[in-house]
Write a protein that holds these residues in place. Structure first.
Motif, PDB file in Angstrom:
ATOM      1  N   TYR A   1       0.816  -1.224   0.000  1.00  0.00           N
ATOM      2  CA  TYR A   1       0.000   0.000   0.000  1.00  0.00           C
ATOM      3  C   TYR A   1       0.848   1.271   0.000  1.00  0.00           C
ATOM      4  O   TYR A   1       0.358   2.332   0.389  1.00  0.00           O
ATOM      5  N   TRP A   2       2.094   1.204  -0.471  1.00  0.00           N
ATOM      6  CA  TRP A   2       2.934   2.393  -0.414  1.00  0.00           C
ATOM      7  C   TRP A   2       2.424   3.497  -1.339  1.00  0.00           C
ATOM      8  O   TRP A   2       2.557   4.682  -1.029  1.00  0.00           O
ATOM      9  N   ARG A   3       1.826   3.120  -2.479  1.00  0.00           N
ATOM     10  CA  ARG A   3       1.275   4.149  -3.377  1.00  0.00           C
ATOM     11  C   ARG A   3       0.106   4.881  -2.716  1.00  0.00           C
ATOM     12  O   ARG A   3      -0.043   6.106  -2.872  1.00  0.00           O
ATOM     13  N   VAL A   4      -0.712   4.130  -1.994  1.00  0.00           N
ATOM     14  CA  VAL A   4      -1.832   4.751  -1.270  1.00  0.00           C
ATOM     15  C   VAL A   4      -1.303   5.712  -0.207  1.00  0.00           C
ATOM     16  O   VAL A   4      -1.863   6.801   0.014  1.00  0.00           O
ATOM     17  N   VAL A   5      -0.216   5.327   0.451  1.00  0.00           N
ATOM     18  CA  VAL A   5       0.373   6.168   1.487  1.00  0.00           C
ATOM     19  C   VAL A   5       0.909   7.459   0.893  1.00  0.00           C
ATOM     20  O   VAL A   5       0.753   8.538   1.482  1.00  0.00           O
ATOM     21  N   VAL A   6       1.531   7.386  -0.274  1.00  0.00           N
ATOM     22  CA  VAL A   6       2.046   8.590  -0.927  1.00  0.00           C
ATOM     23  C   VAL A   6       0.903   9.554  -1.239  1.00  0.00           C
ATOM     24  O   VAL A   6       0.983  10.762  -0.957  1.00  0.00           O
TER      25      VAL A   6
ATOM     26  N   ALA B   1       4.240  16.227   3.428  1.00  0.00           N
ATOM     27  CA  ALA B   1       4.039  14.924   2.786  1.00  0.00           C
ATOM     28  C   ALA B   1       5.345  14.152   2.640  1.00  0.00           C
ATOM     29  O   ALA B   1       5.393  12.938   2.899  1.00  0.00           O
ATOM     30  N   LEU B   2       6.416  14.818   2.235  1.00  0.00           N
ATOM     31  CA  LEU B   2       7.686  14.122   1.991  1.00  0.00           C
ATOM     32  C   LEU B   2       8.273  13.496   3.258  1.00  0.00           C
ATOM     33  O   LEU B   2       8.702  12.331   3.227  1.00  0.00           O
ATOM     34  N   PRO B   3       8.306  14.211   4.405  1.00  0.00           N
ATOM     35  CA  PRO B   3       8.767  13.531   5.625  1.00  0.00           C
ATOM     36  C   PRO B   3       7.884  12.344   6.013  1.00  0.00           C
ATOM     37  O   PRO B   3       8.399  11.337   6.528  1.00  0.00           O
ATOM     38  N   MET B   4       6.579  12.440   5.789  1.00  0.00           N
ATOM     39  CA  MET B   4       5.697  11.320   6.101  1.00  0.00           C
ATOM     40  C   MET B   4       6.057  10.095   5.262  1.00  0.00           C
ATOM     41  O   MET B   4       6.071   8.954   5.760  1.00  0.00           O
ATOM     42  N   ILE B   5       6.364  10.320   3.991  1.00  0.00           N
ATOM     43  CA  ILE B   5       6.735   9.207   3.106  1.00  0.00           C
ATOM     44  C   ILE B   5       8.056   8.585   3.557  1.00  0.00           C
ATOM     45  O   ILE B   5       8.212   7.359   3.595  1.00  0.00           O
TER      46      ILE B   5
ATOM     47  N   GLY C   1       8.757   4.793   5.038  1.00  0.00           N
ATOM     48  CA  GLY C   1       9.793   3.884   4.567  1.00  0.00           C
ATOM     49  C   GLY C   1      10.651   3.357   5.709  1.00  0.00           C
ATOM     50  O   GLY C   1      10.998   2.169   5.753  1.00  0.00           O
ATOM     51  N   ILE C   2      10.999   4.223   6.663  1.00  0.00           N
ATOM     52  CA  ILE C   2      11.763   3.793   7.837  1.00  0.00           C
ATOM     53  C   ILE C   2      10.961   2.780   8.652  1.00  0.00           C
ATOM     54  O   ILE C   2      11.509   1.779   9.145  1.00  0.00           O
ATOM     55  N   SER C   3       9.666   3.025   8.779  1.00  0.00           N
ATOM     56  CA  SER C   3       8.810   2.096   9.513  1.00  0.00           C
ATOM     57  C   SER C   3       8.759   0.737   8.831  1.00  0.00           C
ATOM     58  O   SER C   3       8.778  -0.313   9.493  1.00  0.00           O
TER      59      SER C   3
END
Length: 257
Positions: A209-214, A237-241, A245-247
């Motif tokens: 679901y990474w596309r949905v997260v973006v 948005a960019l720090p959240m993405i 990824g770190i998570s």
């Protein structure tokens, strides 16, 4: 014979009186609720006192705090006689709340402590300090890196006929609404790691679901930012993405889920 009968009757009477004096289950439940309410009130008072003490301390350093907060903007102005005074109070209370935040989290943790198992206490003993640390890291990241870039972007629309004059009250409202979302956004890895540890999410689902997260990150950035421009939305948005990824890496390689 009569003495034995009288002694036995006296013993039965004492047992009956002691039984009547024992609290019922309902009374014990009421006492438990009362104790919980008293403890909650006590811890709320401690939280409020810690905020008041933090605000009192920050008031003595208000000039230094104001000097630090105005670095990204430079010289400020106030348009009303009382605007600077009430802004000082607002800043002192806000800084006092941040100063008292570890105490507040500790009191919340202590309130729920009796209902937790030994393992849950250990987990919360790690989560509570980590959440406080991540919140402050998010605030620092926003204030020292994102806020100056955002102000520079906004000031680029000025010119010879259009000069920016920041009102002190409006400026601090903008700073507050700008940096607070970053504090909560930086809690994202902790939330996902906890969900992964509980087995609610796994690395496969996070990757799927990474596309949905973006997409959701930009939508959320548009909702919580104080301005409608794409630049500020991207700064959230960019720090959240990146944190997502770190998570994902933490859930996959640290937890092994």
């Amino acid at each position: 014979m009569s003495d034995r009968t009288e002694d036995k009757a006296l013993e039965q009477k004492e047992e009956l009186n002691s039984a009547n004096d024992e609290p019922t289950a309902e009374d014990e439940g009421n006492m438990s609720i009362i104790r919980h309410l008293e403890e909650l009130r006590s811890r709320l008072i401690k939280c409020l006192l810690s905020v008041a003490a933090g605000s009192f301390i920050c008031w003595f350093y208000i000039d230094d705090i104001m000097r630090l907060l105005t670095l990204p903007a430079g010289k400020l102005y106030y348009m009303q006689p009382s605007e600077a005074f009430f802004t000082y109070i607002k800043v002192a209370v806000g800084a006092g709340f941040l100063l008292a935040l570890p105490v507040i989290f500790f009191e919340v943790w202590r309130f729920f402590l009796p209902a937790l198992t030994a393992r849950e206490r250990t987990v919360l003993g790690v989560l509570v300090p980590s959440s406080v640390l991540l919140f402050f890291v998010g605030l620092a990241f926003s204030f020292f890196l994102v806020l100056p870039a955002a102000l520079k972007f906004f000031l680029s629309f000025g010119g010879e006929d259009l000069t920016a004059m920041f009102s002190v009250g409006k400026y601090f409202d903008f700073v507050l609404m700008f940096i607070l979302p970053f504090g909560f956004v930086f809690e994202l890895p902790l939330v996902i790691i906890v969900l992964g540890k509980m087995g609610i999410v796994n690395s496969s689902a996070l990757k799927k679901y990474w596309r949905v997260v973006v997409f959701a990150s930009f939508v959320l950035g548009a909702i919580i930012t104080p301005t409608p421009d794409i630049f500020t939305q991207s700064m959230i948005a960019l720090p959240m993405i990146v944190l997502y990824g770190i998570s994902y890496l933490a859930v996959r390689y640290v937890i092994g889920n």
